[in-house]
Write a protein that holds these residues in place. Structure first.
Motif, PDB file in Angstrom:
ATOM      1  N   LEU A   4       3.347  38.703   1.516  1.00  0.00           N
ATOM      2  CA  LEU A   4       2.843  38.569   0.157  1.00  0.00           C
ATOM      3  C   LEU A   4       3.628  37.497  -0.582  1.00  0.00           C
ATOM      4  O   LEU A   4       4.861  37.470  -0.511  1.00  0.00           O
ATOM      5  CB  LEU A   4       2.970  39.899  -0.592  1.00  0.00           C
ATOM      6  CG  LEU A   4       2.287  41.111   0.058  1.00  0.00           C
ATOM      7  CD1 LEU A   4       2.623  42.378  -0.712  1.00  0.00           C
ATOM      8  CD2 LEU A   4       0.792  40.902   0.138  1.00  0.00           C
ATOM      9  N   VAL A   5       2.918  36.639  -1.288  1.00  0.00           N
ATOM     10  CA  VAL A   5       3.566  35.578  -2.048  1.00  0.00           C
ATOM     11  C   VAL A   5       3.024  35.582  -3.475  1.00  0.00           C
ATOM     12  O   VAL A   5       1.812  35.404  -3.684  1.00  0.00           O
ATOM     13  CB  VAL A   5       3.340  34.197  -1.408  1.00  0.00           C
ATOM     14  CG1 VAL A   5       3.979  33.113  -2.270  1.00  0.00           C
ATOM     15  CG2 VAL A   5       3.912  34.158   0.003  1.00  0.00           C
ATOM     16  N   GLU A   6       3.913  35.783  -4.436  1.00  0.00           N
ATOM     17  CA  GLU A   6       3.529  35.759  -5.844  1.00  0.00           C
ATOM     18  C   GLU A   6       3.637  34.345  -6.403  1.00  0.00           C
ATOM     19  O   GLU A   6       4.469  33.552  -5.959  1.00  0.00           O
ATOM     20  CB  GLU A   6       4.423  36.680  -6.683  1.00  0.00           C
ATOM     21  CG  GLU A   6       4.448  38.132  -6.252  1.00  0.00           C
ATOM     22  CD  GLU A   6       5.577  38.439  -5.313  1.00  0.00           C
ATOM     23  OE1 GLU A   6       5.977  39.623  -5.206  1.00  0.00           O
ATOM     24  OE2 GLU A   6       6.093  37.491  -4.665  1.00  0.00           O
ATOM     25  N   SER A   7       2.828  34.070  -7.392  1.00  0.00           N
ATOM     26  CA  SER A   7       2.904  32.795  -8.103  1.00  0.00           C
ATOM     27  C   SER A   7       2.421  33.005  -9.536  1.00  0.00           C
ATOM     28  O   SER A   7       1.832  34.043  -9.850  1.00  0.00           O
ATOM     29  CB  SER A   7       2.048  31.732  -7.408  1.00  0.00           C
ATOM     30  OG  SER A   7       0.690  32.125  -7.382  1.00  0.00           O
ATOM     31  N   GLY A   8       2.688  32.010 -10.374  1.00  0.00           N
ATOM     32  CA  GLY A   8       2.189  32.057 -11.742  1.00  0.00           C
ATOM     33  C   GLY A   8       3.214  32.408 -12.793  1.00  0.00           C
ATOM     34  O   GLY A   8       2.916  32.410 -13.982  1.00  0.00           O
ATOM     35  N   GLY A   9       4.431  32.716 -12.365  1.00  0.00           N
ATOM     36  CA  GLY A   9       5.462  33.019 -13.348  1.00  0.00           C
ATOM     37  C   GLY A   9       5.898  31.776 -14.099  1.00  0.00           C
ATOM     38  O   GLY A   9       5.510  30.661 -13.772  1.00  0.00           O
ATOM     39  N   GLY A  10       6.695  31.984 -15.133  1.00  0.00           N
ATOM     40  CA  GLY A  10       7.190  30.861 -15.914  1.00  0.00           C
ATOM     41  C   GLY A  10       7.766  31.298 -17.232  1.00  0.00           C
ATOM     42  O   GLY A  10       8.026  32.489 -17.449  1.00  0.00           O
ATOM     43  N   THR A  91      10.365  40.237 -19.965  1.00  0.00           N
ATOM     44  CA  THR A  91      11.125  39.326 -19.116  1.00  0.00           C
ATOM     45  C   THR A  91      11.690  40.054 -17.905  1.00  0.00           C
ATOM     46  O   THR A  91      12.380  41.069 -18.042  1.00  0.00           O
ATOM     47  CB  THR A  91      12.271  38.678 -19.913  1.00  0.00           C
ATOM     48  OG1 THR A  91      11.710  37.862 -20.956  1.00  0.00           O
ATOM     49  CG2 THR A  91      13.146  37.830 -19.017  1.00  0.00           C
ATOM     50  N   ALA A  92      11.365  39.548 -16.720  1.00  0.00           N
ATOM     51  CA  ALA A  92      11.794  40.191 -15.474  1.00  0.00           C
ATOM     52  C   ALA A  92      11.290  39.372 -14.297  1.00  0.00           C
ATOM     53  O   ALA A  92      10.491  38.443 -14.472  1.00  0.00           O
ATOM     54  CB  ALA A  92      11.227  41.613 -15.386  1.00  0.00           C
ATOM     55  N   VAL A  93      11.750  39.741 -13.114  1.00  0.00           N
ATOM     56  CA  VAL A  93      11.136  39.255 -11.882  1.00  0.00           C
ATOM     57  C   VAL A  93      10.007  40.226 -11.531  1.00  0.00           C
ATOM     58  O   VAL A  93      10.225  41.441 -11.499  1.00  0.00           O
ATOM     59  CB  VAL A  93      12.151  39.170 -10.734  1.00  0.00           C
ATOM     60  CG1 VAL A  93      11.456  38.729  -9.448  1.00  0.00           C
ATOM     61  CG2 VAL A  93      13.277  38.207 -11.094  1.00  0.00           C
ATOM     62  N   TYR A  94       8.833  39.683 -11.310  1.00  0.00           N
ATOM     63  CA  TYR A  94       7.656  40.496 -11.010  1.00  0.00           C
ATOM     64  C   TYR A  94       7.338  40.423  -9.522  1.00  0.00           C
ATOM     65  O   TYR A  94       7.308  39.336  -8.923  1.00  0.00           O
ATOM     66  CB  TYR A  94       6.463  40.007 -11.825  1.00  0.00           C
ATOM     67  CG  TYR A  94       6.524  40.451 -13.260  1.00  0.00           C
ATOM     68  CD1 TYR A  94       7.453  39.897 -14.136  1.00  0.00           C
ATOM     69  CD2 TYR A  94       5.671  41.437 -13.754  1.00  0.00           C
ATOM     70  CE1 TYR A  94       7.530  40.317 -15.465  1.00  0.00           C
ATOM     71  CE2 TYR A  94       5.736  41.862 -15.075  1.00  0.00           C
ATOM     72  CZ  TYR A  94       6.662  41.295 -15.919  1.00  0.00           C
ATOM     73  OH  TYR A  94       6.738  41.717 -17.230  1.00  0.00           O
ATOM     74  N   TYR A  95       7.080  41.589  -8.945  1.00  0.00           N
ATOM     75  CA  TYR A  95       6.795  41.709  -7.527  1.00  0.00           C
ATOM     76  C   TYR A  95       5.421  42.341  -7.312  1.00  0.00           C
ATOM     77  O   TYR A  95       5.061  43.287  -8.020  1.00  0.00           O
ATOM     78  CB  TYR A  95       7.825  42.606  -6.843  1.00  0.00           C
ATOM     79  CG  TYR A  95       9.250  42.142  -6.956  1.00  0.00           C
ATOM     80  CD1 TYR A  95      10.047  42.512  -8.029  1.00  0.00           C
ATOM     81  CD2 TYR A  95       9.820  41.358  -5.955  1.00  0.00           C
ATOM     82  CE1 TYR A  95      11.365  42.094  -8.128  1.00  0.00           C
ATOM     83  CE2 TYR A  95      11.145  40.933  -6.034  1.00  0.00           C
ATOM     84  CZ  TYR A  95      11.904  41.304  -7.129  1.00  0.00           C
ATOM     85  OH  TYR A  95      13.205  40.893  -7.219  1.00  0.00           O
ATOM     86  N   CYS A  96       4.705  41.853  -6.307  1.00  0.00           N
ATOM     87  CA  CYS A  96       3.533  42.593  -5.860  1.00  0.00           C
ATOM     88  C   CYS A  96       3.891  43.311  -4.570  1.00  0.00           C
ATOM     89  O   CYS A  96       4.816  42.907  -3.851  1.00  0.00           O
ATOM     90  CB  CYS A  96       2.313  41.699  -5.687  1.00  0.00           C
ATOM     91  SG  CYS A  96       2.351  40.597  -4.269  1.00  0.00           S
ATOM     92  N   ALA A  97       3.169  44.374  -4.299  1.00  0.00           N
ATOM     93  CA  ALA A  97       3.472  45.195  -3.138  1.00  0.00           C
ATOM     94  C   ALA A  97       2.198  45.809  -2.575  1.00  0.00           C
ATOM     95  O   ALA A  97       1.264  46.117  -3.310  1.00  0.00           O
ATOM     96  CB  ALA A  97       4.456  46.293  -3.518  1.00  0.00           C
ATOM     97  N   GLY A 115       6.474  41.223  -1.925  1.00  0.00           N
ATOM     98  CA  GLY A 115       6.642  39.790  -2.051  1.00  0.00           C
ATOM     99  C   GLY A 115       8.056  39.455  -2.479  1.00  0.00           C
ATOM    100  O   GLY A 115       8.886  40.347  -2.710  1.00  0.00           O
ATOM    101  N   GLN A 116       8.336  38.171  -2.620  1.00  0.00           N
ATOM    102  CA  GLN A 116       9.684  37.730  -2.962  1.00  0.00           C
ATOM    103  C   GLN A 116       9.927  37.736  -4.471  1.00  0.00           C
ATOM    104  O   GLN A 116      11.061  37.624  -4.910  1.00  0.00           O
ATOM    105  CB  GLN A 116       9.943  36.321  -2.413  1.00  0.00           C
ATOM    106  CG  GLN A 116       9.444  35.168  -3.276  1.00  0.00           C
ATOM    107  CD  GLN A 116       7.924  35.055  -3.341  1.00  0.00           C
ATOM    108  OE1 GLN A 116       7.206  35.678  -2.564  1.00  0.00           O
ATOM    109  NE2 GLN A 116       7.433  34.247  -4.268  1.00  0.00           N
ATOM    110  N   GLY A 117       8.864  37.856  -5.244  1.00  0.00           N
ATOM    111  CA  GLY A 117       8.981  37.936  -6.692  1.00  0.00           C
ATOM    112  C   GLY A 117       8.790  36.597  -7.378  1.00  0.00           C
ATOM    113  O   GLY A 117       9.020  35.530  -6.800  1.00  0.00           O
TER     114      GLY A 117
END
Length: 124
Positions: A4-10, A91-97, A115-117
């Motif tokens: 799993l790979v997350e994207s879209g943070g910022g 504010t945080a690191v977001y993970y999918c699972a 995912g790696q977050g």
């Protein structure tokens, strides 16, 4: 083995929006419930949202209910988290699972692949 790979943070100002995506490879997620969790510095990982295999059922943490929406596209093997009206406390690191079952779940132990977050930072 599913990855799993997350994207879209910022970085976004309070009141703004972000859309996170989670792309699966190496296998299908269409048979699994999926979840989103987040972890802020010095805090435990906490549940954010979950969606069932078919997408019919969803569950949200009280802190994000009405502001966040999760969805999935099983044909594209992806899950998304639309985050509106963001607050500094988001504010945080977001993970999918990926869940161990087809249904929604709120406990980290109910998920077997992470995912790696992706970092989400909301400025005030």
């Amino acid at each position: 083995q599913v990855q799993l790979v997350e994207s879209g943070g910022g970085l976004v100002q309070a009141g703004g929006s972000l859309r996170l995506s989670c792309a699966a490879s190496g296998g299908t997620i269409s048979n699994s419930g999926m979840g989103w969790f987040r972890q802020a510095p010095g805090k435990e990982r906490e549940f954010v949202a979950s969606i069932s295999r078919t997408g019919v059922s969803t569950s949200y943490a009280d802190s994000v209910k009405g502001r966040f929406t999760t969805s999935r596209d099983n044909d594209k093997n992806t899950v998304s988290l639309q985050m509106n009206s963001l607050k500094p406390e988001d504010t945080a690191v977001y993970y999918c699972a990926r869940g161990r079952s087809p249904t929604i779940a709120t406990l980290p132990a109910s998920y077997d692949t992470w995912g790696q977050g992706t970092q989400v930072t909301v400025s005030s």
